[in-house]
Scaffold this motif. Structure first.
Motif, mmCIF file in Angstrom:
data_model
loop_
_atom_site.group_PDB
_atom_site.id
_atom_site.type_symbol
_atom_site.label_atom_id
_atom_site.label_comp_id
_atom_site.label_asym_id
_atom_site.label_seq_id
_atom_site.Cartn_x
_atom_site.Cartn_y
_atom_site.Cartn_z
ATOM 1 N N UNK A 171 0.966 -1.161 -0.168
ATOM 2 C CA UNK A 171 -0.485 -0.109 -0.092
ATOM 3 C C UNK A 171 0.828 1.389 -0.047
ATOM 4 N N UNK A 172 1.703 1.386 0.992
ATOM 5 C CA UNK A 172 2.644 2.357 0.715
ATOM 6 C C UNK A 172 3.412 2.454 -0.376
ATOM 7 N N UNK A 173 3.561 1.545 -1.071
ATOM 8 C CA UNK A 173 4.787 1.981 -2.478
ATOM 9 C C UNK A 173 3.908 2.286 -3.431
ATOM 10 N N UNK A 174 2.224 1.596 -3.223
ATOM 11 C CA UNK A 174 1.548 2.654 -4.704
ATOM 12 C C UNK A 174 1.688 3.985 -3.982
ATOM 13 N N UNK A 175 1.030 3.986 -2.547
ATOM 14 C CA UNK A 175 1.384 6.327 -2.733
ATOM 15 C C UNK A 175 2.402 6.455 -2.786
ATOM 16 N N UNK A 176 3.575 5.827 -2.638
ATOM 17 C CA UNK A 176 5.323 6.206 -3.591
ATOM 18 C C UNK A 176 5.032 6.810 -5.595
ATOM 19 N N UNK A 177 4.250 5.484 -5.381
ATOM 20 C CA UNK A 177 4.036 5.784 -7.033
ATOM 21 C C UNK A 177 2.946 7.108 -7.492
ATOM 22 N N UNK A 178 1.596 6.823 -6.700
ATOM 23 C CA UNK A 178 1.050 8.042 -6.896
ATOM 24 C C UNK A 178 1.599 9.402 -6.741
ATOM 25 N N UNK A 179 2.361 9.889 -5.579
ATOM 26 C CA UNK A 179 2.870 10.526 -5.097
ATOM 27 C C UNK A 179 3.406 11.367 -6.691
ATOM 28 N N UNK A 180 4.584 9.661 -7.189
ATOM 29 C CA UNK A 180 5.591 10.245 -7.812
ATOM 30 C C UNK A 180 4.505 10.772 -9.260
ATOM 31 N N UNK A 181 3.488 9.953 -8.921
ATOM 32 C CA UNK A 181 2.175 10.155 -10.618
ATOM 33 C C UNK A 181 1.360 11.776 -10.405
ATOM 34 N N UNK A 182 1.840 12.480 -9.313
ATOM 35 C CA UNK A 182 0.936 14.194 -8.938
ATOM 36 C C UNK A 182 -0.300 13.557 -8.027
ATOM 37 N N UNK A 183 -0.460 12.502 -8.080
ATOM 38 C CA UNK A 183 -1.926 12.139 -7.509
ATOM 39 C C UNK A 183 -1.738 11.963 -5.846
ATOM 40 N N UNK A 184 -2.188 13.143 -5.360
ATOM 41 C CA UNK A 184 -1.385 13.421 -3.895
ATOM 42 C C UNK A 184 -2.198 13.202 -2.802
ATOM 43 N N UNK A 185 -3.436 13.381 -3.006
ATOM 44 C CA UNK A 185 -4.100 13.010 -2.119
ATOM 45 C C UNK A 185 -5.086 11.724 -2.255
ATOM 46 N N UNK A 186 -4.358 10.731 -3.172
ATOM 47 C CA UNK A 186 -4.602 9.805 -3.133
ATOM 48 C C UNK A 186 -3.408 9.276 -2.740
ATOM 49 N N UNK A 187 -2.552 9.813 -3.093
ATOM 50 C CA UNK A 187 -1.046 8.738 -2.032
ATOM 51 C C UNK A 187 -1.404 8.970 -0.708
ATOM 52 N N UNK A 188 -2.043 9.977 -0.204
ATOM 53 C CA UNK A 188 -2.266 10.005 1.345
ATOM 54 C C UNK A 188 -3.328 8.978 2.095
ATOM 55 N N UNK A 189 -4.607 8.769 0.678
ATOM 56 C CA UNK A 189 -4.714 7.345 1.726
ATOM 57 C C UNK A 189 -4.516 6.661 1.540
ATOM 58 N N UNK A 190 -3.880 6.235 0.553
ATOM 59 C CA UNK A 190 -2.910 4.638 0.184
ATOM 60 C C UNK A 190 -1.809 4.402 2.186
ATOM 61 N N UNK A 191 -1.096 5.406 2.340
ATOM 62 C CA UNK A 191 -0.361 5.849 3.289
ATOM 63 C C UNK A 191 -0.745 5.424 3.905
#
Length: 231
Positions: A144-164
Protein backbone atom coordinates in the motif's frame (compact mmCIF):
# COMPACT_ATOMS: atom_id res chain seq x y z
CA UNK A 1 -56.38 -54.05 11.09
CA UNK A 2 -54.47 -51.00 9.95
CA UNK A 3 -54.27 -49.84 13.57
CA UNK A 4 -52.86 -53.21 14.63
CA UNK A 5 -50.23 -52.95 11.91
CA UNK A 6 -49.17 -49.53 13.19
CA UNK A 7 -48.99 -50.78 16.78
CA UNK A 8 -46.86 -53.66 15.55
CA UNK A 9 -44.39 -51.23 14.03
CA UNK A 10 -44.12 -49.30 17.28
CA UNK A 11 -43.83 -52.32 19.56
CA UNK A 12 -41.87 -54.60 17.27
CA UNK A 13 -38.41 -53.18 16.33
CA UNK A 14 -37.86 -55.93 13.77
CA UNK A 15 -41.04 -55.03 11.94
CA UNK A 16 -40.04 -51.35 11.94
CA UNK A 17 -36.57 -52.20 10.60
CA UNK A 18 -38.09 -54.30 7.82
CA UNK A 19 -40.35 -51.43 6.83
CA UNK A 20 -37.47 -48.92 6.78
CA UNK A 21 -35.16 -51.20 4.82
CA UNK A 22 -37.88 -52.00 2.37
CA UNK A 23 -38.65 -48.30 1.94
CA UNK A 24 -35.00 -47.50 1.42
CA UNK A 25 -34.61 -50.17 -1.21
CA UNK A 26 -37.69 -48.90 -2.97
CA UNK A 27 -36.34 -45.31 -2.90
CA UNK A 28 -32.99 -46.46 -4.29
CA UNK A 29 -34.65 -48.42 -7.07
CA UNK A 30 -36.86 -45.48 -8.05
CA UNK A 31 -34.07 -42.90 -7.94
CA UNK A 32 -31.08 -44.99 -8.93
CA UNK A 33 -29.98 -42.80 -11.84
CA UNK A 34 -30.26 -39.63 -9.77
CA UNK A 35 -28.21 -41.11 -6.92
CA UNK A 36 -25.55 -42.38 -9.31
CA UNK A 37 -25.34 -38.89 -10.82
CA UNK A 38 -24.92 -37.31 -7.37
CA UNK A 39 -22.17 -39.76 -6.38
CA UNK A 40 -20.36 -39.23 -9.70
CA UNK A 41 -20.57 -35.43 -9.25
CA UNK A 42 -19.17 -35.65 -5.71
CA UNK A 43 -16.35 -37.94 -6.82
CA UNK A 44 -15.54 -35.64 -9.75
CA UNK A 45 -15.45 -32.61 -7.43
CA UNK A 46 -13.09 -34.37 -5.02
CA UNK A 47 -10.79 -35.58 -7.79
CA UNK A 48 -10.93 -32.21 -9.54
CA UNK A 49 -10.06 -30.36 -6.33
CA UNK A 50 -7.13 -32.69 -5.68
CA UNK A 51 -5.82 -32.32 -9.23
CA UNK A 52 -6.18 -28.51 -9.05
CA UNK A 53 -4.27 -28.44 -5.77
CA UNK A 54 -1.52 -30.63 -7.24
CA UNK A 55 -1.33 -28.47 -10.35
CA UNK A 56 -1.11 -25.28 -8.28
CA UNK A 57 1.67 -26.77 -6.18
CA UNK A 58 3.60 -27.68 -9.33
CA UNK A 59 3.07 -24.25 -10.88
CA UNK A 60 4.08 -22.58 -7.64
CA UNK A 61 7.39 -24.44 -7.65
CA UNK A 62 7.92 -23.47 -11.29
CA UNK A 63 7.24 -19.83 -10.44
CA UNK A 64 9.70 -19.89 -7.53
CA UNK A 65 12.39 -21.33 -9.78
CA UNK A 66 11.63 -18.77 -12.49
CA UNK A 67 11.92 -15.88 -10.03
CA UNK A 68 15.32 -16.90 -8.69
CA UNK A 69 17.38 -15.11 -11.35
CA UNK A 70 15.08 -12.07 -11.35
CA UNK A 71 15.62 -11.67 -7.60
CA UNK A 72 19.37 -11.74 -8.17
CA UNK A 73 19.08 -9.00 -10.79
CA UNK A 74 16.91 -6.88 -8.47
CA UNK A 75 19.47 -7.13 -5.68
CA UNK A 76 22.18 -6.14 -8.17
CA UNK A 77 20.08 -3.18 -9.38
CA UNK A 78 19.90 -4.62 -12.89
CA UNK A 79 16.34 -3.40 -13.10
CA UNK A 80 15.63 -4.02 -16.79
CA UNK A 81 16.67 -7.68 -16.46
CA UNK A 82 14.80 -8.06 -13.17
CA UNK A 83 11.64 -6.73 -14.79
CA UNK A 84 11.79 -8.27 -18.28
CA UNK A 85 14.30 -11.10 -18.00
CA UNK A 86 17.61 -11.60 -19.77
CA UNK A 87 16.52 -13.62 -22.79
CA UNK A 88 17.11 -16.93 -21.02
CA UNK A 89 15.41 -16.33 -17.70
CA UNK A 90 12.03 -14.73 -17.07
CA UNK A 91 11.70 -11.40 -15.32
CA UNK A 92 9.16 -10.59 -12.63
CA UNK A 93 6.60 -9.37 -15.17
CA UNK A 94 6.54 -12.68 -17.02
CA UNK A 95 6.34 -14.68 -13.80
CA UNK A 96 3.51 -12.51 -12.47
CA UNK A 97 1.59 -12.69 -15.75
CA UNK A 98 2.00 -16.45 -16.21
CA UNK A 99 1.78 -17.67 -12.63
CA UNK A 100 -0.38 -14.98 -11.03
CA UNK A 101 -2.76 -17.54 -9.51
CA UNK A 102 0.03 -19.06 -7.39
CA UNK A 103 1.61 -17.71 -4.20
CA UNK A 104 4.94 -17.20 -5.93
CA UNK A 105 3.28 -15.51 -8.90
CA UNK A 106 1.43 -13.22 -6.53
CA UNK A 107 4.74 -12.32 -4.88
CA UNK A 108 6.17 -11.60 -8.33
CA UNK A 109 3.56 -8.83 -8.62
CA UNK A 110 5.10 -7.21 -5.55
CA UNK A 111 8.67 -7.52 -6.81
CA UNK A 112 7.70 -6.31 -10.28
CA UNK A 113 6.11 -3.26 -8.66
CA UNK A 114 9.23 -2.56 -6.60
CA UNK A 115 11.53 -2.87 -9.63
CA UNK A 116 9.29 -0.76 -11.88
CA UNK A 117 9.02 1.93 -9.21
CA UNK A 118 12.79 2.08 -8.89
CA UNK A 119 13.03 2.22 -12.68
CA UNK A 120 10.72 5.25 -12.84
CA UNK A 121 7.81 3.41 -14.50
CA UNK A 122 5.27 4.57 -11.96
CA UNK A 123 1.97 3.62 -13.60
CA UNK A 124 3.25 0.14 -14.47
CA UNK A 125 4.49 -0.22 -10.90
CA UNK A 126 1.08 0.77 -9.59
CA UNK A 127 -0.65 -1.80 -11.80
CA UNK A 128 1.45 -4.68 -10.47
CA UNK A 129 1.32 -3.55 -6.86
CA UNK A 130 -2.48 -3.35 -7.02
CA UNK A 131 -2.55 -6.98 -8.15
CA UNK A 132 -0.57 -8.08 -5.10
CA UNK A 133 -2.65 -9.41 -2.20
CA UNK A 134 -1.24 -10.87 1.00
CA UNK A 135 -2.20 -11.71 4.57
CA UNK A 136 1.35 -10.92 5.63
CA UNK A 137 1.52 -8.16 8.25
CA UNK A 138 4.45 -6.33 6.68
CA UNK A 139 4.23 -7.01 2.96
CA UNK A 140 0.65 -5.90 2.35
CA UNK A 141 1.15 -2.66 4.27
CA UNK A 142 4.39 -2.12 2.37
CA UNK A 143 2.56 -2.67 -0.92
CA UNK A 144 0.00 0.00 0.00
CA UNK A 145 2.81 2.40 0.87
CA UNK A 146 4.58 1.71 -2.43
CA UNK A 147 1.32 2.39 -4.25
CA UNK A 148 1.31 5.70 -2.39
CA UNK A 149 4.85 6.38 -3.63
CA UNK A 150 3.81 5.68 -7.21
CA UNK A 151 0.82 8.02 -6.90
CA UNK A 152 3.03 10.75 -5.45
CA UNK A 153 5.34 10.46 -8.44
CA UNK A 154 2.29 10.66 -10.72
CA UNK A 155 1.19 13.86 -8.99
CA UNK A 156 -1.82 12.24 -7.31
CA UNK A 157 -1.07 13.50 -3.84
CA UNK A 158 -4.43 12.97 -2.16
CA UNK A 159 -4.65 9.43 -3.54
CA UNK A 160 -1.15 8.85 -2.22
CA UNK A 161 -2.16 10.12 1.23
CA UNK A 162 -5.12 7.72 1.29
CA UNK A 163 -2.84 4.81 0.47
CA UNK A 164 -0.30 5.79 3.12
CA UNK A 165 -3.11 5.91 5.68
CA UNK A 166 -4.32 2.54 4.43
CA UNK A 167 -0.80 1.18 4.99
CA UNK A 168 -0.76 2.71 8.47
CA UNK A 169 -4.10 1.16 9.38
CA UNK A 170 -3.27 -2.31 8.05
CA UNK A 171 -2.64 -4.17 11.31
CA UNK A 172 -1.28 -1.01 12.91
CA UNK A 173 1.89 -1.36 14.97
CA UNK A 174 4.37 0.93 16.70
CA UNK A 175 7.21 0.14 14.31
CA UNK A 176 5.85 0.95 10.86
CA UNK A 177 2.57 2.81 11.37
CA UNK A 178 4.26 6.08 12.41
CA UNK A 179 6.42 5.98 9.27
CA UNK A 180 3.39 5.57 7.01
CA UNK A 181 1.53 8.32 8.87
CA UNK A 182 4.46 10.68 8.35
CA UNK A 183 4.30 9.99 4.63
CA UNK A 184 0.56 10.60 4.66
CA UNK A 185 1.09 13.92 6.43
CA UNK A 186 3.72 15.03 3.92
CA UNK A 187 1.45 14.07 1.01
CA UNK A 188 -1.48 16.00 2.48
CA UNK A 189 0.72 19.02 3.16
CA UNK A 190 1.99 19.00 -0.42
CA UNK A 191 -1.66 18.92 -1.54
CA UNK A 192 -2.33 22.01 0.63
CA UNK A 193 -4.54 19.98 2.96
CA UNK A 194 -2.98 21.56 6.02
CA UNK A 195 -5.71 20.81 8.54
CA UNK A 196 -5.84 17.14 7.54
CA UNK A 197 -2.04 16.92 7.64
CA UNK A 198 -2.01 18.37 11.17
CA UNK A 199 -4.51 15.70 12.25
CA UNK A 200 -2.32 12.93 10.86
CA UNK A 201 0.77 14.28 12.62
CA UNK A 202 -1.24 14.55 15.82
CA UNK A 203 -2.14 10.88 15.57
CA UNK A 204 1.55 10.00 15.66
CA UNK A 205 2.03 12.18 18.74
CA UNK A 206 -0.93 10.79 20.66
CA UNK A 207 -1.01 7.14 19.54
CA UNK A 208 2.73 6.47 19.27
CA UNK A 209 4.44 8.74 21.82
CA UNK A 210 7.58 6.58 21.88
CA UNK A 211 8.10 6.59 18.11
CA UNK A 212 11.26 8.22 16.67
CA UNK A 213 9.01 10.27 14.38
CA UNK A 214 7.30 12.15 17.24
CA UNK A 215 9.66 15.15 17.35
CA UNK A 216 9.27 15.78 13.62
CA UNK A 217 5.53 15.18 13.89
CA UNK A 218 5.27 17.93 16.52
CA UNK A 219 7.12 20.43 14.32
CA UNK A 220 5.12 19.52 11.21
CA UNK A 221 1.87 19.67 13.13
CA UNK A 222 2.60 23.19 14.37
CA UNK A 223 3.60 24.30 10.86
CA UNK A 224 0.42 22.90 9.28
CA UNK A 225 -1.81 24.39 11.97
CA UNK A 226 -0.25 27.79 11.22
CA UNK A 227 -0.68 27.30 7.47
CA UNK A 228 -4.27 26.22 7.99
CA UNK A 229 -5.04 29.30 10.12
CA UNK A 230 -3.49 31.56 7.49
CA UNK A 231 -5.65 30.27 4.64
Amino acid sequence: MKQESEFELVENPDALADRLVGGSEDFVNRHKNLLIGIFVAIAAAVVGGFLYYQNQQTKNQEALAAMFQAEYYLEADSLAKAINGDGQHDGFKQVADEYGSTKAGNLANFYAGVALLKDGKYQDALNYLENFKSDDLLLQARAYSLQGDANMELGKKEEAADLYKKAADHKANEYFTPQYLMKAGVALESANKYSEAAEVYNRIITDFPGAPEVNDAKKYKARNEALSAAK
